[in-house]
Write an enzyme that holds these catalytic residues in place. Structure first.
Site, PDB file in Angstrom:
ATOM      1  N   CYS A   1      -6.161   2.063   5.343  1.00 58.54           N
ATOM      2  CA  CYS A   1      -6.844   0.846   5.788  1.00 58.54           C
ATOM      3  C   CYS A   1      -6.353   0.481   7.193  1.00 58.54           C
ATOM      4  O   CYS A   1      -5.470   1.142   7.749  1.00 58.54           O
ATOM      5  CB  CYS A   1      -6.566  -0.289   4.803  1.00 58.54           C
ATOM      6  SG  CYS A   1      -4.851  -0.892   4.870  1.00 58.54           S
TER       7      CYS A   1
ATOM      8  N   GLU B   1       1.052   3.845   1.803  1.00 52.99           N
ATOM      9  CA  GLU B   1       1.568   4.243   3.116  1.00 52.99           C
ATOM     10  C   GLU B   1       2.731   3.346   3.547  1.00 52.99           C
ATOM     11  O   GLU B   1       3.712   3.821   4.113  1.00 52.99           O
ATOM     12  CB  GLU B   1       0.446   4.179   4.170  1.00 52.99           C
ATOM     13  CG  GLU B   1      -0.696   5.127   3.909  1.00 52.99           C
ATOM     14  CD  GLU B   1      -1.813   4.545   3.039  1.00 52.99           C
ATOM     15  OE1 GLU B   1      -2.916   5.108   3.049  1.00 52.99           O
ATOM     16  OE2 GLU B   1      -1.586   3.530   2.340  1.00 52.99           O
TER      17      GLU B   1
ATOM     18  N   HIS C   1       0.858  -1.182   0.000  1.00 54.39           N
ATOM     19  CA  HIS C   1       0.000   0.000   0.000  1.00 54.39           C
ATOM     20  C   HIS C   1       0.895   1.234   0.000  1.00 54.39           C
ATOM     21  O   HIS C   1       2.045   1.185   0.445  1.00 54.39           O
ATOM     22  CB  HIS C   1      -0.906   0.005   1.224  1.00 54.39           C
ATOM     23  CG  HIS C   1      -1.955  -1.055   1.188  1.00 54.39           C
ATOM     24  ND1 HIS C   1      -3.091  -0.968   1.948  1.00 54.39           N
ATOM     25  CD2 HIS C   1      -2.067  -2.205   0.481  1.00 54.39           C
ATOM     26  CE1 HIS C   1      -3.845  -2.026   1.718  1.00 54.39           C
ATOM     27  NE2 HIS C   1      -3.237  -2.795   0.828  1.00 54.39           N
TER      28      HIS C   1
ATOM     29  N   CYS D   1      -2.491  -0.178   7.320  1.00 53.53           N
ATOM     30  CA  CYS D   1      -1.697   1.053   7.248  1.00 53.53           C
ATOM     31  C   CYS D   1      -1.893   1.909   8.493  1.00 53.53           C
ATOM     32  O   CYS D   1      -0.923   2.470   9.014  1.00 53.53           O
ATOM     33  CB  CYS D   1      -2.062   1.825   5.986  1.00 53.53           C
ATOM     34  SG  CYS D   1      -1.618   0.933   4.483  1.00 53.53           S
TER      35      CYS D   1
END
Length: 173
Positions: A89, A60, A58, A92
């Site tokens: 999410c 992040e 992801h 993260c």
């Protein structure tokens, strides 16, 4: 935390990262990490385009991986602000909490998998006393445009048929 008038400037940079991901056929999440009004790390979503699709890289997480080295060991992580084009999410959000990053700014709410509304008081000790500052909706429409483009790509199968796809495609701009 960074002054509100700077949010648009830094979210614009996160949108550039998201657009770079979209150009590669990836899910258009872009992220930047800011300390003392300087971008110290960037990331964009990886692993959604090809047959090796996965849920680890992801934006992040990609940006957090870049926060290492001798020059970054002296910074106060509680004074970092993370900007993301999509609400982080749970994975993260947890990684941000563990890294003491408590200032989060995002553009578009993730009604399918967003984790920032988690009640930290009900969590184990490591998380329950964290003070989190969250600002949402910064350049939301610009972010939605990228997600709408992504979800209408002919060859895209990532998150097809999900709540996030239908919610995004219904958004009026």
């Amino acid at each position: 935390m960074i002054n509100n008038k700077n949010h648009i400037h830094f979210m614009t940079q996160a949108l550039i990262e998201a657009n770079n991901a979209l150009t590669k056929g990836e899910f258009p999440v872009g992220c930047i990490i800011v300390y003392n009004n300087e971008i110290i790390a960037t990331g964009s979503r990886e692993g959604t385009f090809n047959v090796n699709c996965h849920e680890i890289d992801h934006a992040e997480i990609v940006a957090l991986r870049k926060l290492s080295g001798p020059c970054l060991t002296q910074i106060d992580y509680s004074n970092i602000t993370l900007y993301s084009t999509l609400e982080p999410c749970l994975m993260c959000f947890g990684a941000l909490l563990i890294n003491n990053i408590s200032n989060i700014v995002y553009a578009y709410e993730d009604i399918f998998g967003g984790g920032t509304s988690l009640n930290l008081k009900s969590m184990p000790q490591l998380y329950k006393n964290k003070k989190i500052n969250i600002v949402s909706g910064v350049l939301r429409e610009e972010s939605i445009k990228l997600f709408k483009t992504f979800f209408t790509l002919k060859d895209n199968n990532y998150l097809k048929g999900t709540l996030l796809e239908s919610y995004t495609l219904k958004q009026k701009l």
